[in-house]
Write an enzyme that holds these catalytic residues in place. Structure first.
Site, PDB file in Angstrom:
ATOM      1  N   GLU A 144     -12.526  -1.116   2.616  1.00  0.00           N
ATOM      2  CA  GLU A 144     -11.462  -0.904   1.652  1.00  0.00           C
ATOM      3  C   GLU A 144     -11.347  -2.112   0.721  1.00  0.00           C
ATOM      4  O   GLU A 144     -10.975  -1.982  -0.439  1.00  0.00           O
ATOM      5  CB  GLU A 144     -10.146  -0.678   2.395  1.00  0.00           C
ATOM      6  CG  GLU A 144      -9.037  -0.179   1.507  1.00  0.00           C
ATOM      7  CD  GLU A 144      -7.816   0.217   2.292  1.00  0.00           C
ATOM      8  OE1 GLU A 144      -7.704   1.397   2.669  1.00  0.00           O
ATOM      9  OE2 GLU A 144      -6.971  -0.665   2.548  1.00  0.00           O
ATOM     10  N   CYS A 167       0.806  -1.230   0.000  1.00  0.00           N
ATOM     11  CA  CYS A 167       0.000   0.000   0.000  1.00  0.00           C
ATOM     12  C   CYS A 167       0.840   1.282   0.000  1.00  0.00           C
ATOM     13  O   CYS A 167       0.289   2.371  -0.072  1.00  0.00           O
ATOM     14  CB  CYS A 167      -0.971   0.005   1.172  1.00  0.00           C
ATOM     15  SG  CYS A 167      -2.232  -1.279   1.022  1.00  0.00           S
ATOM     16  N   HIS A 221     -13.345   8.159  -8.395  1.00  0.00           N
ATOM     17  CA  HIS A 221     -12.370   8.262  -9.489  1.00  0.00           C
ATOM     18  C   HIS A 221     -11.397   9.430  -9.287  1.00  0.00           C
ATOM     19  O   HIS A 221     -11.092  10.165 -10.221  1.00  0.00           O
ATOM     20  CB  HIS A 221     -13.078   8.344 -10.855  1.00  0.00           C
ATOM     21  CG  HIS A 221     -13.613   7.020 -11.277  1.00  0.00           C
ATOM     22  ND1 HIS A 221     -14.804   6.522 -10.794  1.00  0.00           N
ATOM     23  CD2 HIS A 221     -13.108   6.091 -12.119  1.00  0.00           C
ATOM     24  CE1 HIS A 221     -15.024   5.335 -11.331  1.00  0.00           C
ATOM     25  NE2 HIS A 221     -14.005   5.042 -12.137  1.00  0.00           N
TER      26      HIS A 221
END
Length: 156
Positions: A140, A49, A93
């Protein structure tokens, strides 16, 4: 067991009276879920990550309140509008590290920011305190989420 097809649609004022629409005077939890796609990376993190990557997030918004004279706590369309305006449309987005306030874009940080945005909307629209934000959950991944509740945020 046999089922009959209704022959007539119930009419307000004929088959049911306006004062019968409200069945109770209890608090009810009302929830709506949303998904959005965003990219981010984490700072001070050793692992995958730390690199730029994306998620399909799932957001659950849970509100609490008593029903009105129609038997409705808050219209699902209002929850959708508020969540879209205050959270979804701002993050969908997008590169989260740019559009969120300065923070490490962890689910734990983001869910608190989301709670604050949604609670502010309820206050701005005059819905609070009759309608309260009870819980916000942010997934998530399909198996990993962070959540905050009203009591955790000092509201309960």
């Amino acid at each position: 067991m046999s089922y009959e097809i209704p022959r007539k649609v119930q009419a307000l004022g004929v088959d049911i009276q306006k004062n019968q629409l409200r069945y109770h005077d209890r608090d009810v939890l009302v929830s709506k879920e949303f998904t959005f796609d965003s990219a981010h990376h984490l700072h001070c993190y050793e692992g995958k990550c730390q690199s730029l990557h994306g998620h399909t997030y799932k957001l659950q918004v849970v509100m609490r309140g008593k029903v009105d004279e129609r038997g409705i706590t808050i219209d699902f369309a209002d929850i959708k509008r508020i969540a879209k305006e205050r959270v979804i449309d701002r993050l969908d987005h997008r590169y989260l590290n740019e559009v969120l306030p300065p923070m490490n874009t962890t689910a734990e940080n983001m869910v608190v920011w989301m709670y604050e945005q949604l609670e502010a909307a309820l206050k701005d629209e005059g819905l609070f305190p009759a309608i309260r934000l009870e819980e916000v959950r942010l997934w998530e991944t399909p198996t990993s989420y962070a959540a905050v509740t009203a009591s955790m945020m000092g509201e309960g």
